[in-house]
Design an enzyme around this catalytic site. Structure first.
Site, PDB file in Angstrom:
ATOM      1  N   CYS A 166       0.831  -1.209   0.000  1.00 39.38           N
ATOM      2  CA  CYS A 166       0.000   0.000   0.000  1.00 39.38           C
ATOM      3  C   CYS A 166       0.861   1.253   0.000  1.00 39.38           C
ATOM      4  O   CYS A 166       1.843   1.348   0.746  1.00 39.38           O
ATOM      5  CB  CYS A 166      -0.920  -0.001   1.220  1.00 39.38           C
ATOM      6  N   CYS A 196       0.184   5.559   7.470  1.00 39.66           N
ATOM      7  CA  CYS A 196      -1.063   5.042   8.028  1.00 39.66           C
ATOM      8  C   CYS A 196      -0.787   4.150   9.225  1.00 39.66           C
ATOM      9  O   CYS A 196       0.074   3.274   9.178  1.00 39.66           O
ATOM     10  CB  CYS A 196      -1.818   4.259   6.952  1.00 39.66           C
ATOM     11  N   CYS A 225      -1.606  -0.217   9.155  1.00 39.79           N
ATOM     12  CA  CYS A 225      -0.690  -1.306   8.771  1.00 39.79           C
ATOM     13  C   CYS A 225       0.734  -0.909   9.124  1.00 39.79           C
ATOM     14  O   CYS A 225       1.494  -0.504   8.258  1.00 39.79           O
ATOM     15  CB  CYS A 225      -0.783  -1.595   7.275  1.00 39.79           C
ATOM     16  N   GLU A 273     -20.699 -11.624  31.521  1.00 37.66           N
ATOM     17  CA  GLU A 273     -20.362 -10.425  30.747  1.00 37.66           C
ATOM     18  C   GLU A 273     -21.038  -9.220  31.391  1.00 37.66           C
ATOM     19  O   GLU A 273     -22.143  -9.329  31.935  1.00 37.66           O
ATOM     20  CB  GLU A 273     -20.824 -10.591  29.296  1.00 37.66           C
ATOM     21  N   ASP A 290     -11.272 -14.418  28.828  1.00 32.91           N
ATOM     22  CA  ASP A 290     -10.840 -13.618  27.677  1.00 32.91           C
ATOM     23  C   ASP A 290     -11.068 -12.147  28.011  1.00 32.91           C
ATOM     24  O   ASP A 290     -11.988 -11.509  27.499  1.00 32.91           O
ATOM     25  CB  ASP A 290     -11.642 -14.033  26.435  1.00 32.91           C
ATOM     26  N   CYS A 342      -5.626 -10.439  24.282  1.00 33.50           N
ATOM     27  CA  CYS A 342      -5.240  -9.566  23.171  1.00 33.50           C
ATOM     28  C   CYS A 342      -4.063  -8.675  23.577  1.00 33.50           C
ATOM     29  O   CYS A 342      -3.662  -7.809  22.803  1.00 33.50           O
ATOM     30  CB  CYS A 342      -6.429  -8.724  22.710  1.00 33.50           C
TER      31      CYS A 342
END
Length: 468
Positions: free
Chosen positions: A73, A79, A82, A350, A399, A426
């Site tokens: 790209c 950017c 990415c 949750e 999680d 994450c």
């Protein structure tokens, strides 16, 4: 020579750091330089100088290292979407494994634990099922534009992604390789349509204008395609004309939504929404379970790789037919449903109201009857009372968000002493912090990174724990 802010220096990049920055050493001082790769020889400018390290801006690659490639790209250097396109994919996977290994050793103190090689993504481009584009009246100027002899205005109808660290300027995209090509084509069409029809971009400073965001969602397992247009005002005549023009150009669009965000909040979630075309949702599946995905619903961004992540978690859980499973931070229940066929019962917990509503609806629509969802803040509801009501679990999957688990949750996990514990994260740095505490009761058997976000430094990690 004393290093000062503003100094231009020549550096040799030796390794990578968290968030994808390259690391160089100068007179023993670590210097972090984004958009670089190990082996690069670069010219950089010092922008921050601290006691133990410095940060620099890349000016020029003097000689590319063996891991550097030409980005696909043209926006890659500017950017934030990415940050690693200049690194070959095999090396990206190695760097992510090294990141997790570093966190396990430096934060967790696990000197003998070897992190498994990263599970890569079969499709390292066009893998996202959702892109949230921003619209504004000021675009981010590239260095080439700034250095031109002629005047270049930064005011226009800018549509794309926010420039890194700048809420007020938009990188006006001419291409994007994160979602299927039709996603950028839709954005480009809307930008041109608005320009031709004098439809103004939203000005966040003055709170004026109309267009705020374009969100494109596509299904991995079906042909469903959603366009969600977020506006500052409710103008149904304007929106219906735009919707008709979109359908004429892209008849494969299955639903079009107008979210109206007439507040100062920068979110792409409207205060209310109107369906302009189609059912107002798309359908996708994970592990054979179907999910209706509304415009503002959470769903794993990389559908295919989410299945691989869940397969790792299910393998680590080693569920037996009579097992009771607790799924902490269960979201909309995708992982709960994925696990349900292997366990006798699943209890999902949750805190977010809409997520619990979606989770219950997802279980009902898929005919899954052995899953129950509990709403509440984890640190408040995950205690002796929930165990007294539902029973002591044979296995727990957790999680949590990027910040990791609340200390009270970690303490209760230590107290509860479940035979099997699976930690999905994450953010491997907060995972390592939590694992250090859990290791007082549980053995850490395996740590498996899974690449959900190629071309970025982000990495999902799954840890397999067993009660001592």
């Amino acid at each position: 020579m004393k290093l000062k802010k503003g100094a231009d220096v020549e550096l040799k990049i030796e390794s990578t750091a968290f968030k994808g920055k390259g690391i160089a050493k100068l007179n023993g001082l670590a210097i972090f330089v984004p958009n670089t790769a190990p082996g690069d020889r670069v010219e950089a400018r010092i922008i921050k100088k601290k006691k133990n390290h410095a940060e620099a801006k890349l000016l020029k690659v003097l000689e590319g290292g063996p891991k550097r490639i030409e980005p696909r790209c043209g926006h890659a250097k500017m950017c934030g979407g990415c940050s690693w396109q200049h690194v070959d994919y095999a090396s990206q996977l190695e760097f992510k494994q090294s990141q997790v290994q570093d966190h396990m050793e430096r934060i967790g103190g696990f000197k003998e634990l070897e992190v498994e090689p990263t599970i890569g993504c079969e499709q390292p481009f066009y893998y996202r099922n959702k892109m949230e584009y921003s619209i504004g009246h000021k675009k981010w100027l590239s260095r080439e534009e700034i250095e031109r002899d002629e005047y270049v205005s930064d005011r226009c109808f800018a549509a794309g992604l926010h420039a890194p660290g700048r809420f007020d300027k938009i990188l006006n995209l001419n291409e994007c390789h994160l979602q299927e090509p039709i996603s950028y084509e839709i954005l480009d069409f809307i930008r041109s349509y608005c320009t031709e029809n004098d439809i103004s971009p939203f000005n966040r400073i003055d709170n004026e204008g109309f267009m705020r965001n374009v969100v494109v969602r596509n299904s991995y397992h079906t042909d469903d395609l959603m366009v969600n247009i977020v506006t500052y005002k409710d103008d149904q005549e304007t929106m219906q004309k735009m919707s008709n023009a979109l359908l004429d150009k892209f008849p494969q669009i299955t639903t079009i939504i107008n979210n109206v965000n007439d507040t100062k909040s920068p979110t792409a979630v409207g205060r209310y929404e109107k369906v302009l075309h189609g059912p107002g949702y798309i359908v996708d599946s994970i592990g054979g379970y179907n999910f209706n995905i509304d415009a503002n619903a959470f769903f794993q961004t990389n559908t295919g790789q989410a299945e691989r992540l869940y397969e790792v978690a299910r393998s680590f859980a080693d569920l037996q037919p009579d097992d009771l499973l607790y799924d902490l931070y269960c979201g909309v229940g995708t992982l709960s449903l994925f696990m349900s066929e292997k366990a006798e019962k699943v209890i999902g917990i949750e805190n977010v109201d809409v997520a619990i509503e979606n989770a219950r609806a997802n279980a009902k629509s898929n005919g899954v009857e052995n899953v129950e969802f509990v709403k509440g803040d984890m640190k408040d509801v995950f205690n002796q009372s929930i165990v007294a009501e539902h029973g002591k679990p044979d296995c727990i999957i957790t999680d949590p968000p990027r910040s990791g688990m609340h200390p009270d949750v970690v303490e209760y996990l230590k107290h509860l002493e479940v035979p099997k514990l699976v930690y999905v994260s994450c953010n491997s740095s907060t995972m390592a912090r939590d694992l250090k505490e859990l290791n007082k009761v549980y053995d850490i058997l395996e740590v498996q990174p899974v690449d959900m976000f190629p071309q970025t430094y982000h990495i999902e990690t799954v840890a397999n724990l067993r009660l001592r």
